[in-house]
Design a protein around this motif. Structure first.
Motif, PDB file in Angstrom:
ATOM      1  N   PRO A   1       0.813  -1.219   0.000  1.00  0.00           N
ATOM      2  CA  PRO A   1       0.000   0.000   0.000  1.00  0.00           C
ATOM      3  C   PRO A   1       0.845   1.267   0.000  1.00  0.00           C
ATOM      4  CG  PRO A   1      -0.883  -1.589   1.556  1.00  0.00           C
ATOM      5  CD  PRO A   1       0.421  -2.139   1.094  1.00  0.00           C
ATOM      6  N   ALA A   2       0.440   2.231  -0.809  1.00  0.00           N
ATOM      7  CA  ALA A   2       1.188   3.489  -0.904  1.00  0.00           C
ATOM      8  C   ALA A   2       1.160   4.258   0.415  1.00  0.00           C
ATOM      9  CB  ALA A   2       0.616   4.348  -2.025  1.00  0.00           C
ATOM     10  N   GLY A   3       0.167   3.949   1.262  1.00  0.00           N
ATOM     11  CA  GLY A   3       0.059   4.627   2.542  1.00  0.00           C
ATOM     12  C   GLY A   3       1.200   4.330   3.489  1.00  0.00           C
ATOM     13  N   THR A   4       1.973   3.299   3.199  1.00  0.00           N
ATOM     14  CA  THR A   4       3.118   2.973   4.039  1.00  0.00           C
ATOM     15  C   THR A   4       4.338   3.815   3.668  1.00  0.00           C
ATOM     16  OG1 THR A   4       3.843   1.212   2.532  1.00  0.00           O
ATOM     17  CG2 THR A   4       2.331   0.595   4.311  1.00  0.00           C
ATOM     18  N   HIS A   5       4.204   4.617   2.610  1.00  0.00           N
ATOM     19  CA  HIS A   5       5.294   5.446   2.101  1.00  0.00           C
ATOM     20  C   HIS A   5       6.489   4.610   1.621  1.00  0.00           C
ATOM     21  CE1 HIS A   5       3.110   8.878   3.686  1.00  0.00           C
ATOM     22  NE2 HIS A   5       3.085   8.303   4.884  1.00  0.00           N
ATOM     23  N   ALA A   6       6.200   3.376   1.219  1.00  0.00           N
ATOM     24  CA  ALA A   6       7.280   2.499   0.732  1.00  0.00           C
ATOM     25  C   ALA A   6       6.779   1.541  -0.339  1.00  0.00           C
ATOM     26  CB  ALA A   6       7.884   1.708   1.878  1.00  0.00           C
ATOM     27  N   GLY A   7       5.638   1.829  -0.946  1.00  0.00           N
ATOM     28  CA  GLY A   7       5.090   0.940  -1.978  1.00  0.00           C
ATOM     29  C   GLY A   7       4.294   1.735  -2.990  1.00  0.00           C
ATOM     30  N   PHE A   8       3.868   1.023  -4.055  1.00  0.00           N
ATOM     31  CA  PHE A   8       3.145   1.700  -5.136  1.00  0.00           C
ATOM     32  C   PHE A   8       1.659   1.357  -5.159  1.00  0.00           C
ATOM     33  CE2 PHE A   8       7.546   1.044  -6.915  1.00  0.00           C
ATOM     34  CZ  PHE A   8       7.956   2.343  -6.696  1.00  0.00           C
TER      35      PHE A   8
ATOM     36  N   LEU B   1       7.553   5.531  -8.933  1.00  0.00           N
ATOM     37  CA  LEU B   1       7.280   4.458  -9.884  1.00  0.00           C
ATOM     38  C   LEU B   1       7.873   4.778 -11.251  1.00  0.00           C
ATOM     39  CD1 LEU B   1       5.902   1.768 -10.514  1.00  0.00           C
ATOM     40  CD2 LEU B   1       3.800   3.045 -11.035  1.00  0.00           C
ATOM     41  N   LEU B   2       7.814   6.044 -11.644  1.00  0.00           N
ATOM     42  CA  LEU B   2       8.334   6.455 -12.941  1.00  0.00           C
ATOM     43  C   LEU B   2       9.842   6.228 -13.033  1.00  0.00           C
ATOM     44  CD1 LEU B   2       7.520   7.754 -15.646  1.00  0.00           C
ATOM     45  CD2 LEU B   2       8.058   9.988 -14.640  1.00  0.00           C
ATOM     46  N   LEU B   3      10.544   6.425 -11.938  1.00  0.00           N
ATOM     47  CA  LEU B   3      11.995   6.221 -11.929  1.00  0.00           C
ATOM     48  C   LEU B   3      12.368   4.778 -11.578  1.00  0.00           C
ATOM     49  CD1 LEU B   3      13.114   9.478 -10.055  1.00  0.00           C
ATOM     50  CD2 LEU B   3      13.138   9.048 -12.523  1.00  0.00           C
ATOM     51  N   PHE B   4      11.487   4.132 -10.817  1.00  0.00           N
ATOM     52  CA  PHE B   4      11.765   2.761 -10.404  1.00  0.00           C
ATOM     53  C   PHE B   4      11.784   1.800 -11.582  1.00  0.00           C
ATOM     54  CE2 PHE B   4       9.676  -1.323  -9.510  1.00  0.00           C
ATOM     55  CZ  PHE B   4      10.635  -1.919  -8.694  1.00  0.00           C
ATOM     56  N   VAL B   5      10.852   1.941 -12.507  1.00  0.00           N
ATOM     57  CA  VAL B   5      10.723   0.991 -13.622  1.00  0.00           C
ATOM     58  C   VAL B   5      12.004   0.887 -14.445  1.00  0.00           C
ATOM     59  CG1 VAL B   5       9.490   0.480 -15.766  1.00  0.00           C
ATOM     60  CG2 VAL B   5       8.219   1.140 -13.712  1.00  0.00           C
ATOM     61  N   PRO B   6      12.624   2.003 -14.880  1.00  0.00           N
ATOM     62  CA  PRO B   6      13.889   1.863 -15.626  1.00  0.00           C
ATOM     63  C   PRO B   6      14.985   1.173 -14.818  1.00  0.00           C
ATOM     64  CG  PRO B   6      13.009   4.072 -15.868  1.00  0.00           C
ATOM     65  CD  PRO B   6      12.205   3.404 -14.805  1.00  0.00           C
ATOM     66  N   GLY B   7      15.077   1.491 -13.530  1.00  0.00           N
ATOM     67  CA  GLY B   7      16.070   0.837 -12.688  1.00  0.00           C
ATOM     68  C   GLY B   7      15.809  -0.658 -12.559  1.00  0.00           C
ATOM     69  N   ALA B   8      14.525  -1.037 -12.410  1.00  0.00           N
ATOM     70  CA  ALA B   8      14.161  -2.444 -12.300  1.00  0.00           C
ATOM     71  C   ALA B   8      14.449  -3.187 -13.601  1.00  0.00           C
ATOM     72  CB  ALA B   8      12.682  -2.572 -11.931  1.00  0.00           C
TER      73      ALA B   8
ATOM     74  N   GLY C   1       3.051   0.204   9.677  1.00  0.00           N
ATOM     75  CA  GLY C   1       1.696  -0.324   9.782  1.00  0.00           C
ATOM     76  C   GLY C   1       0.744   0.352   8.805  1.00  0.00           C
ATOM     77  N   HIS C   2      -0.267  -0.447   8.346  1.00  0.00           N
ATOM     78  CA  HIS C   2      -1.293   0.102   7.456  1.00  0.00           C
ATOM     79  C   HIS C   2      -2.520  -0.795   7.523  1.00  0.00           C
ATOM     80  CE1 HIS C   2      -3.424   0.996   3.639  1.00  0.00           C
ATOM     81  NE2 HIS C   2      -2.943   2.208   3.838  1.00  0.00           N
ATOM     82  N   SER C   3      -3.653  -0.222   7.958  1.00  0.00           N
ATOM     83  CA  SER C   3      -4.928  -0.942   8.048  1.00  0.00           C
ATOM     84  C   SER C   3      -4.803  -2.210   8.897  1.00  0.00           C
ATOM     85  CB  SER C   3      -5.441  -1.289   6.645  1.00  0.00           C
ATOM     86  OG  SER C   3      -5.639  -0.131   5.868  1.00  0.00           O
ATOM     87  N   GLY C   4      -4.049  -2.115   9.959  1.00  0.00           N
ATOM     88  CA  GLY C   4      -3.901  -3.244  10.858  1.00  0.00           C
ATOM     89  C   GLY C   4      -2.856  -4.262  10.437  1.00  0.00           C
ATOM     90  N   ALA C   5      -2.252  -4.077   9.285  1.00  0.00           N
ATOM     91  CA  ALA C   5      -1.230  -5.011   8.801  1.00  0.00           C
ATOM     92  C   ALA C   5       0.151  -4.363   8.888  1.00  0.00           C
ATOM     93  CB  ALA C   5      -1.516  -5.420   7.353  1.00  0.00           C
ATOM     94  N   SER C   6       1.178  -5.193   8.918  1.00  0.00           N
ATOM     95  CA  SER C   6       2.546  -4.710   9.018  1.00  0.00           C
ATOM     96  C   SER C   6       3.281  -4.965   7.709  1.00  0.00           C
ATOM     97  CB  SER C   6       3.269  -5.421  10.167  1.00  0.00           C
ATOM     98  OG  SER C   6       4.600  -4.976  10.272  1.00  0.00           O
ATOM     99  N   PHE C   7       3.948  -3.941   7.199  1.00  0.00           N
ATOM    100  CA  PHE C   7       4.693  -4.023   5.946  1.00  0.00           C
ATOM    101  C   PHE C   7       6.113  -3.503   6.155  1.00  0.00           C
ATOM    102  CE2 PHE C   7       0.239  -3.563   4.774  1.00  0.00           C
ATOM    103  CZ  PHE C   7       0.089  -4.528   3.798  1.00  0.00           C
ATOM    104  N   PRO C   8       7.048  -3.879   5.250  1.00  0.00           N
ATOM    105  CA  PRO C   8       8.405  -3.338   5.360  1.00  0.00           C
ATOM    106  C   PRO C   8       8.409  -1.823   5.223  1.00  0.00           C
ATOM    107  CG  PRO C   8       8.372  -5.240   3.896  1.00  0.00           C
ATOM    108  CD  PRO C   8       6.938  -4.885   4.167  1.00  0.00           C
ATOM    109  N   ALA C   9       9.221  -1.169   6.027  1.00  0.00           N
ATOM    110  CA  ALA C   9       9.375   0.282   5.921  1.00  0.00           C
ATOM    111  C   ALA C   9      10.370   0.615   4.816  1.00  0.00           C
ATOM    112  CB  ALA C   9       9.851   0.850   7.255  1.00  0.00           C
TER     113      ALA C   9
END
Length: 473
Positions: free
Chosen positions: A302-309, A368-375, A434-442
């Motif tokens: 989730p983008a709300g974690t500030h570490a995903g798309f 995301l725009l910069l991530f895709v070329p790097g990926a 944390g996001h919506s009760g779940a834990s994701f990588p920071a």
């Protein structure tokens, strides 16, 4: 005996001079069947948790596959050297198809895991295909053909992820395994029609019982690595399995060194070029090969974690396919470089690309725009390097040991892939959001992973630079 060897060489020379029609298509279809192995299991994994609620053994479908693949890759390659690549390739794909049937008809998790173990024999398809290519094509065409096999595996994995997902969504989780059965059946038919039979190696008697002693030892070590995050580093069971497995492996290696005709020729590891190529593969598997789980998680977090798309599963699948498709360019290009300049510069170029690409993602992953070329650059370097390492083995070892040597390379890949997966998981869990009760990588967890993989790529680059500058075989 000498007359039989000369007859085999004359037979091979005739086939090399006239490659059979459709041979390349048969090899590519076999590569597609190989890539469907773990890809289909990954695709149906979430659905399996729903189909078998309350079971804690569903994850064993993946664990059992990787444990089996580490064993079957080496054994299948060796049997191909002894009994003929085409014969063993047909047997391997048939067993993989039967395993998919068992999994599709499974009524409990135990049967499902057994089917996945049978499917893991598909790990032997790549070394057998490379052996078949080397046996039937002129030497100048072998590096490019190895590149095509590598490209077909990476690109078809992306396609299979999408196709199997559609089948699962519109049919059931069993449909994913029936889809794999269809792929294996088509590949078997193509190899049977278009691949010429391989002459077996006469007069070789193998002690299969003691030769297979490495299998339980290797499985014990890999199982312990898989359970690190559950048991913890202080658990006695963990170190009992690792130490016990290492002792058995040492005894097995001593027996294989003394055997006149070993099942696994560990003497190959006395060759400096083979050791360096396997060391490069170890760093590649523990680092850049983790691309799939890292990018897929980052895309769907989730983008709300500030570490995903925050992409959907379908969108993430399309993104992964778009990233993997560059293998169509990278793998054949690596093969052409190896054919002209040898595998060493190709391996160094690939590792350098990986080091630069993963370093760039430390900054680029926030957009995301910069991530895709790097990926895409990461995927390009991965395909370029893996093709170069297989070509390095082909350059170094005799033709009659191709399956065995490339199978051993796959064993190193399987072992260190498991180690790398645990390292990446630990780094991702080092900082959470944390996001919506779940834990994701920071975000800092992802940065740690990118730094780790960049460092492993630099280590691989240093090892690749130590490869010999001239062909030894």
């Amino acid at each position: 005996m000498q007359a039989e060897v000369l007859s085999q060489q004359a037979h091979r020379a005739q086939r090399v001079a006239e490659p059979p029609r459709g041979f390349t298509m048969a090899i590519l279809l076999a590569a597609v069947a190989a890539s469907s192995g773990i890809t289909v299991i990954y695709t149906v994994l979430v659905t399996l948790y729903k189909a078998f609620p309350g079971s804690n053994s569903v994850s064993w479908t993946v664990t059992a596959y990787w444990l089996g693949s580490a064993v079957f890759a080496a054994v299948s390659g060796r049997l191909g050297d002894l009994l003929g690549y085409r014969r063993i390739l047909l047997a391997v794909m048939s067993v993989a198809a039967a395993g998919a049937v068992v999994a599709a008809c499974a009524t409990d998790v135990g049967i499902l895991v057994a089917g996945c173990v049978m499917q893991s024999i598909a790990a032997g398809i790549t070394p057998l295909s490379i052996g078949l290519v080397r046996e039937n094509l002129p030497p100048a065409r072998v590096p490019a053909a190895v590149g095509l096999i590598s490209a077909a595996g990476m690109v078809s994995a992306g396609l299979i992820y999408i196709c199997a997902g559609v089948v699962v969504d519109h049919y059931s989780w069993q449909g994913g395994f029936w889809f794999k059965v269809a792929l294996c059946v088509v590949a078997v038919a193509a190899v049977r029609v278009w691949a010429p039979p391989s002459p077996p190696n006469p007069g070789v008697r193998i002690d299969y019982i003691r030769g297979l002693a490495f299998a339980p030892a290797l499985c014990a070590i890999l199982f312990a690595v898989q359970e690190i995050r559950v048991w913890g580093l202080g658990d006695v069971r963990l170190w009992a399995l690792i130490v016990g497995g290492m002792i058995v492996l040492g005894l097995w290696a001593r027996h294989q060194l003394r055997a006149r005709h070993p099942l696994i020729n560990v003497r190959l590891l006395k060759m400096r070029e083979v050791v360096l190529a396997n060391a490069c593969m170890a760093f590649l598997a523990a680092g850049a090969m983790q691309l799939g789980q890292v990018f897929s998680l980052l895309a769907q977090q989730p983008a709300g974690t500030h570490a995903g798309f925050g992409l959907s599963a379908t969108a993430a699948g399309l993104l992964m396919f778009s990233i993997n498709i560059v293998a169509l360019v990278a793998s054949p290009w690596s093969g052409r470089v190896a054919a002209r300049y040898k595998a060493r510069p190709a391996a160094m170029i690939g590792m350098l690309i990986l080091a630069l690409a993963w370093t760039s993602l430390i900054v680029l992953h926030r957009s995301l725009l910069l991530f895709v070329p790097g990926a895409v650059l990461c995927s390009f370097g991965l395909a370029f390097t893996s093709t170069a390492l297989y070509n390095q083995i082909v350059e170094t070892t005799p033709a009659h040991q191709t399956g065995e040597a490339t199978g051993m390379l796959y064993v190193f890949f399987s072992c260190f892939f498991a180690v790398g997966a645990q390292a990446v998981f630990s780094l991702l869990r080092s900082a959470t959001a944390g996001h919506s009760g779940a834990s994701f990588p920071a975000d800092s967890g992802y940065v740690s992973v990118f730094v780790y993989i960049a460092c492993s790529s630099i280590a691989g680059l240093l090892i690749a630079s130590l490869l010999p500058k001239r062909r030894t075989h």
